[in-house]
Design an enzyme around this catalytic site. Structure first.
Site, PDB file in Angstrom:
ATOM      1  N   HIS A 156      -7.888   1.142   2.076  1.00 38.65           N
ATOM      2  CA  HIS A 156      -7.767   0.636   3.455  1.00 38.65           C
ATOM      3  C   HIS A 156      -8.562   1.517   4.435  1.00 38.65           C
ATOM      4  CE1 HIS A 156      -4.987  -1.954   6.163  1.00 38.65           C
ATOM      5  NE2 HIS A 156      -6.158  -1.767   6.733  1.00 38.65           N
ATOM      6  N   GLU A 211       0.848  -1.193   0.000  1.00 36.12           N
ATOM      7  CA  GLU A 211       0.000   0.000   0.000  1.00 36.12           C
ATOM      8  C   GLU A 211       0.881   1.239   0.000  1.00 36.12           C
ATOM      9  OE1 GLU A 211      -2.721  -0.397   3.336  1.00 36.12           O
ATOM     10  OE2 GLU A 211      -3.653  -2.195   2.457  1.00 36.12           O
TER      11      GLU A 211
HETATM   12  P1  NAI Z   1     -10.218 -11.536  15.004  1.00 36.18           P
HETATM   13  O1  NAI Z   1      -8.873 -11.926  15.484  1.00 36.18           O
HETATM   14  O2  NAI Z   1     -11.291 -11.239  15.985  1.00 36.18           O
HETATM   15  O3  NAI Z   1     -10.785 -12.679  14.021  1.00 36.18           O
HETATM   16  C1  NAI Z   1     -10.028 -13.326  13.072  1.00 36.18           C
HETATM   17  C2  NAI Z   1     -10.589 -14.726  12.934  1.00 36.18           C
HETATM   18  O4  NAI Z   1      -9.986 -15.361  11.792  1.00 36.18           O
HETATM   19  C3  NAI Z   1     -10.298 -15.641  14.118  1.00 36.18           C
HETATM   20  O5  NAI Z   1     -11.492 -16.197  14.577  1.00 36.18           O
HETATM   21  C4  NAI Z   1      -9.335 -16.690  13.568  1.00 36.18           C
HETATM   22  O6  NAI Z   1      -9.463 -17.944  14.181  1.00 36.18           O
HETATM   23  C5  NAI Z   1      -9.750 -16.718  12.116  1.00 36.18           C
HETATM   24  N1  NAI Z   1      -8.746 -17.207  11.176  1.00 36.18           N
HETATM   25  C6  NAI Z   1      -7.430 -16.925  11.109  1.00 36.18           C
HETATM   26  N2  NAI Z   1      -6.859 -17.518  10.050  1.00 36.18           N
HETATM   27  C7  NAI Z   1      -7.844 -18.213   9.423  1.00 36.18           C
HETATM   28  C8  NAI Z   1      -7.875 -19.014   8.261  1.00 36.18           C
HETATM   29  N3  NAI Z   1      -6.801 -19.209   7.519  1.00 36.18           N
HETATM   30  N4  NAI Z   1      -9.061 -19.571   7.924  1.00 36.18           N
HETATM   31  C9  NAI Z   1     -10.181 -19.359   8.658  1.00 36.18           C
HETATM   32  N5  NAI Z   1     -10.200 -18.613   9.772  1.00 36.18           N
HETATM   33  C10 NAI Z   1      -9.049 -18.024  10.136  1.00 36.18           C
HETATM   34  O7  NAI Z   1      -9.981 -10.299  14.033  1.00 36.18           O
HETATM   35  P2  NAI Z   1     -11.014  -9.154  13.643  1.00 36.18           P
HETATM   36  O8  NAI Z   1     -10.946  -8.065  14.637  1.00 36.18           O
HETATM   37  O9  NAI Z   1     -12.325  -9.764  13.311  1.00 36.18           O
HETATM   38  O10 NAI Z   1     -10.313  -8.617  12.298  1.00 36.18           O
HETATM   39  C11 NAI Z   1     -10.276  -9.420  11.126  1.00 36.18           C
HETATM   40  C12 NAI Z   1      -9.334  -8.830  10.108  1.00 36.18           C
HETATM   41  O11 NAI Z   1      -9.771  -7.521   9.718  1.00 36.18           O
HETATM   42  C13 NAI Z   1      -7.906  -8.654  10.615  1.00 36.18           C
HETATM   43  O12 NAI Z   1      -7.020  -9.111   9.630  1.00 36.18           O
HETATM   44  C14 NAI Z   1      -7.759  -7.156  10.775  1.00 36.18           C
HETATM   45  O13 NAI Z   1      -6.423  -6.726  10.602  1.00 36.18           O
HETATM   46  C15 NAI Z   1      -8.654  -6.647   9.659  1.00 36.18           C
HETATM   47  N6  NAI Z   1      -9.131  -5.267   9.844  1.00 36.18           N
HETATM   48  C16 NAI Z   1      -9.196  -4.476   8.729  1.00 36.18           C
HETATM   49  C17 NAI Z   1      -9.635  -3.172   8.823  1.00 36.18           C
HETATM   50  C18 NAI Z   1      -9.728  -2.319   7.602  1.00 36.18           C
HETATM   51  O14 NAI Z   1      -9.630  -1.092   7.723  1.00 36.18           O
HETATM   52  N7  NAI Z   1      -9.925  -2.889   6.441  1.00 36.18           N
HETATM   53  C19 NAI Z   1     -10.013  -2.589  10.122  1.00 36.18           C
HETATM   54  C20 NAI Z   1     -10.007  -3.553  11.215  1.00 36.18           C
HETATM   55  C21 NAI Z   1      -9.554  -4.829  11.056  1.00 36.18           C
END
Ligand code: NAI
Length: 406
Positions: free
Chosen positions: A288, A265
């Site tokens: 983003h 990015e």
């Molecule tokens: P979280 O940690 O609560 O949930 C992530 C889930 O993904 C967990 O339940 C984990 O077990 C699961 N997981 C990990 N690898 C996996 C795989 N290969 N297959 C299936 N499940 C898998 O995280 P949260 O808070 O829900 O955030 C999710 C994503 O969103 C993160 O990568 C975070 O960085 C991103 N994010 C993006 C934002 C944006 O501005 N676009 C803002 C906030 C978060």
């Protein structure tokens, strides 16, 4: 080092939401705000006499900064990520670090919903045509999302909240997570990614950024999705093979995609955005901004400043990213000893022996350890000698000792 909490100064950098200043001021802090990030030397200078520091993603809190800031008690990262802070060094210096892991969850979910509806109605193309003077009134290829099968990969904070809102729109939700997760509402759990990909018409990724997820969604996964599926990624850029996605969009196999995160990015708003996904029909590209809303910024401001105030006032480390997590309700009429130490056997016994030898009664106590560090909160009566504190401070394992008086 013995800190007696005489320093009530906070430094907030990088345009943190004003609610954070209000919260800290209300708690008795003299708050200095600087709208930009500071480099190492400037930061060291600015941290003199400061006990609470607030940063966003651009200020780096390094080992050198931490070593040069003996007054610093805690760092609040007013964002989600904490890579900009040397967490291990912070723990070594007894500095607690907090962030706001949930504050922008809802913002990401709302953008995902907006994009699913936009793609299903082919709004990106219709909008571009209108701006080019083309009136293309037709129902062809436009669908309602009601009844559509949505596959959520990664059923964490964002995935579960999306599940609830998607169901309220009448979508049928399937999810796959590598960890055991409770299915919310009527969502259906899939036992493999393959099962999910073959069951749904829209796939949205909400996995975390662990190293093993690099490139986990590529040619084979796109190929497995039914023809004319929609695809979203608002998690991390490096999890998706964008060259494979481009091929599947150009072939028409994937009917639309919404991508908010990219493997590489631009560093700032003046740098060009380079991606193989530019120039494609029915593809929504956003810089983003999934979590970037005024509401999320405000929530982050309130949440992180609250964590800093609680830590300073009661030693509570709940949700700290580098300290053992403890919160012990205060007992009126007591003083609190907050002791951060190296995690070796017998520390609690030594602390209690010192207290007992000086006739100090323990009114409440809680210990937690995390990797190399231990953290114990002890509430004691208000009458005790400096010698007690000196002895606790002199223990080989002591990293930091604070007394908190009501
Ligand atoms: P979280 O940690 O609560 O949930 C992530 C889930 O993904 C967990 O339940 C984990 O077990 C699961 N997981 C990990 N690898 C996996 C795989 N290969 N297959 C299936 N499940 C898998 O995280 P949260 O808070 O829900 O955030 C999710 C994503 O969103 C993160 O990568 C975070 O960085 C991103 N994010 C993006 C934002 C944006 O501005 N676009 C803002 C906030 C978060």
């Amino acid at each position: 080092m013995l800190t007696l909490d005489t320093l009530n100064r906070a430094l907030l950098l990088e345009n943190i939401h004003p609610d954070a200043t209000a919260r800290l001021t209300k708690a008795g802090y003299e708050v200095r705000t600087i709208p930009r990030a500071l480099g190492e030397d400037e930061l060291i200078e600015a941290l003199r006499g400061v006990s609470l520091l607030g940063i966003r993603s651009r200020t780096h809190v390094t080992e050198r900064v931490l070593a040069a800031a003996p007054d610093l008690l805690a760092v609040g990262a007013f964002c989600i990520g904490t890579n900009q802070v040397d967490l291990t060094a912070a723990a070594r210096h007894g500095v607690a670090v907090f962030n706001a892991p949930f504050s922008n969850t809802r913002s990401v979910v709302e953008l995902a919903i907006a994009e699913i509806i936009s793609m299903a109605r082919r709004l990106p193309e219709k909008n571009a045509k209108m701006h080019a003077g083309v009136w293309d009134k037709s129902a062809k290829g436009a669908h309602e999302v009601r009844g559509r099968k949505l596959g959520i990969v990664g059923y964490g904070n964002i995935g579960t909240q999306l599940s609830v809102i998607a169901e309220s729109l009448g979508m049928t939700v399937y999810f796959y997570d590598i960890a055991d997760k409770l299915a919310i509402g009527n969502a259906r759990r899939c036992s493999s990614l393959e099962e999910l990909l073959e069951s749904v018409e829209t796939v949205t990724l909400h996995v975390d950024g662990r190293a093993g997820n690099r490139g986990f969604f590529g040619e084979a996964e796109f190929a497995r999705m039914p023809s004319r599926s929609l695809f979203l990624n608002l998690s991390r850029g490096f999890v998706v093979d964008h060259a494979a996605l481009r091929r599947h969009i150009e072939s028409g196999h994937i009917a639309g995609a919404a991508i908010d995160v990219f493997p590489s990015e631009p560093r700032g708003n003046n740098d060009e955005f380079v991606s193989e996904l530019r120039g494609l029909n029915n593809v929504i590209l956003t810089p983003h901004i999934g979590g970037s809303t005024e509401e999320a910024q405000q929530d982050i401001g309130e949440f992180v400043s609250g964590k800093l105030v609680d830590f300073a006032a009661s030693g509570a480390t709940s949700m700290s990213v580098n300290m053992p997590n403890i919160a012990l309700p205060s007992v009126p009429g007591t003083h609190r000893l907050v002791h951060m130490h190296k995690n070796v056997p017998g520390v609690l016994a030594t602390i209690n022996r010192v207290l007992a030898e000086h006739g100090v009664n323990v009114e409440g106590q809680l210990l937690r350890t995390r990797e190399e560090y231990g953290y114990v909160i002890t509430d004691i009566g208000t009458t005790y000698s400096d010698e007690v504190l000196n002895e606790l401070h002199a223990m080989d394992v002591t990293i930091r000792l604070r007394t908190i008086e009501d």
